[in-house]
Design an enzyme around this catalytic site. Structure first.
Site, PDB file in Angstrom:
ATOM      1  N   HIS A 104       0.843  -1.205   0.000  1.00 25.58           N
ATOM      2  CA  HIS A 104       0.000   0.000   0.000  1.00 25.58           C
ATOM      3  C   HIS A 104       0.870   1.243   0.000  1.00 25.58           C
ATOM      4  O   HIS A 104       1.972   1.250   0.540  1.00 25.58           O
ATOM      5  CB  HIS A 104      -0.967   0.021   1.183  1.00 25.58           C
ATOM      6  CG  HIS A 104      -0.314  -0.159   2.516  1.00 25.58           C
ATOM      7  ND1 HIS A 104       0.093  -1.389   2.985  1.00 25.58           N
ATOM      8  CD2 HIS A 104       0.023   0.734   3.470  1.00 25.58           C
ATOM      9  CE1 HIS A 104       0.631  -1.248   4.176  1.00 25.58           C
ATOM     10  NE2 HIS A 104       0.613   0.036   4.494  1.00 25.58           N
ATOM     11  N   HIS A 106       0.740   5.330   1.003  1.00 22.47           N
ATOM     12  CA  HIS A 106       0.048   6.356   1.786  1.00 22.47           C
ATOM     13  C   HIS A 106       0.081   7.686   1.033  1.00 22.47           C
ATOM     14  O   HIS A 106       1.132   8.076   0.508  1.00 22.47           O
ATOM     15  CB  HIS A 106       0.758   6.582   3.128  1.00 22.47           C
ATOM     16  CG  HIS A 106       0.799   5.400   4.034  1.00 22.47           C
ATOM     17  ND1 HIS A 106      -0.023   5.264   5.139  1.00 22.47           N
ATOM     18  CD2 HIS A 106       1.571   4.285   4.028  1.00 22.47           C
ATOM     19  CE1 HIS A 106       0.255   4.134   5.765  1.00 22.47           C
ATOM     20  NE2 HIS A 106       1.220   3.518   5.119  1.00 22.47           N
TER      21      HIS A 106
HETATM   22  P1  AMP Z   1       1.827   0.462   7.294  1.00 22.28           P
HETATM   23  O1  AMP Z   1       1.673  -1.025   7.007  1.00 22.28           O
HETATM   24  O2  AMP Z   1       2.681   0.680   8.499  1.00 22.28           O
HETATM   25  O3  AMP Z   1       2.274   1.249   6.111  1.00 22.28           O
HETATM   26  O4  AMP Z   1       0.423   1.048   7.692  1.00 22.28           O
HETATM   27  C1  AMP Z   1      -0.802   0.394   7.569  1.00 22.28           C
HETATM   28  C2  AMP Z   1      -1.858   1.472   7.573  1.00 22.28           C
HETATM   29  O5  AMP Z   1      -3.110   0.839   7.427  1.00 22.28           O
HETATM   30  C3  AMP Z   1      -1.903   2.302   8.862  1.00 22.28           C
HETATM   31  O6  AMP Z   1      -1.795   3.677   8.518  1.00 22.28           O
HETATM   32  C4  AMP Z   1      -3.255   1.947   9.462  1.00 22.28           C
HETATM   33  O7  AMP Z   1      -3.838   3.062  10.089  1.00 22.28           O
HETATM   34  C5  AMP Z   1      -4.034   1.501   8.249  1.00 22.28           C
HETATM   35  N1  AMP Z   1      -5.110   0.555   8.500  1.00 22.28           N
HETATM   36  C6  AMP Z   1      -5.082  -0.535   9.298  1.00 22.28           C
HETATM   37  N2  AMP Z   1      -6.256  -1.198   9.235  1.00 22.28           N
HETATM   38  C7  AMP Z   1      -7.036  -0.521   8.360  1.00 22.28           C
HETATM   39  C8  AMP Z   1      -8.362  -0.689   7.858  1.00 22.28           C
HETATM   40  N3  AMP Z   1      -9.138  -1.715   8.245  1.00 22.28           N
HETATM   41  N4  AMP Z   1      -8.848   0.208   6.969  1.00 22.28           N
HETATM   42  C9  AMP Z   1      -8.078   1.256   6.577  1.00 22.28           C
HETATM   43  N5  AMP Z   1      -6.825   1.475   7.000  1.00 22.28           N
HETATM   44  C10 AMP Z   1      -6.304   0.603   7.887  1.00 22.28           C
END
Ligand code: AMP
Length: 143
Positions: A104, A106
């Site tokens: 993903h 951001h």
């Molecule tokens: P990272 O893997 O550290 O890049 O971040 C994962 C991102 O996913 C974080 O910013 C979380 O806040 C976000 N996140 C986790 N669960 C969900 C969800 N169910 N829906 C949307 N965002 C999510």
């Protein structure tokens, strides 16, 4: 060591419709939705539909589709929030800060003098996220 993709990760569940998300954009290869623990207003995520744990195991065609969607959604996010700038980032593996193991990217709208919030801080209100998603969808439609 290569770690296998886990199809039970939370973004795979969103792609399968098993858990909800505030979606802003979808095409054949990508999906964009609001981050539930935003580091700022308008924090949006873009994911490929093809399974990939991170940057290193993703198919190049899937990466190209993600890049195109990141640009499209980033333009809409900037317009929707009248942002001064944007921060775009992507983490790989726990040592790199990754917490959800489906690739993903951001997208964060940024404002002069406003510091970025904490990564995976508090859960946002669903009504607020729905409103923000609607603003971004409207900006996409206006583009
Ligand atoms: P990272 O893997 O550290 O890049 O971040 C994962 C991102 O996913 C974080 O910013 C979380 O806040 C976000 N996140 C986790 N669960 C969900 C969800 N169910 N829906 C949307 N965002 C999510």
């Amino acid at each position: 060591m290569t770690v296998a993709y886990d199809p039970q990760n939370i973004f795979a569940k969103i792609l399968r419709g098993e858990i909800p998300a505030q979606k802003v954009y979808e095409d054949d290869h990508t999906l964009a939705f609001m981050d539930v623990m935003p580091q700022g207003e308008g924090h949006t995520l873009v994911i490929p539909k093809a399974p990939a744990r991170g940057l290193l195991d993703a198919d190049p065609a899937s990466l190209a589709a993600v890049a195109a969607t990141v640009q499209r959604v980033a333009r809409a996010v900037k317009a929707a929030f009248a942002a001064d700038g944007l921060t775009v980032f992507q983490y790989n593996e726990p040592a790199g800060g990754q917490t959800v193991f489906h690739l993903h990217v951001h997208i964060l709208p940024r404002f002069d003098g406003v510091v970025l919030g904490r990564h995976t801080g508090g859960m946002a209100d669903q009504g607020v996220l729905a409103d923000h998603a609607a603003r971004i969808r409207a900006a996409l439609e206006a583009a």
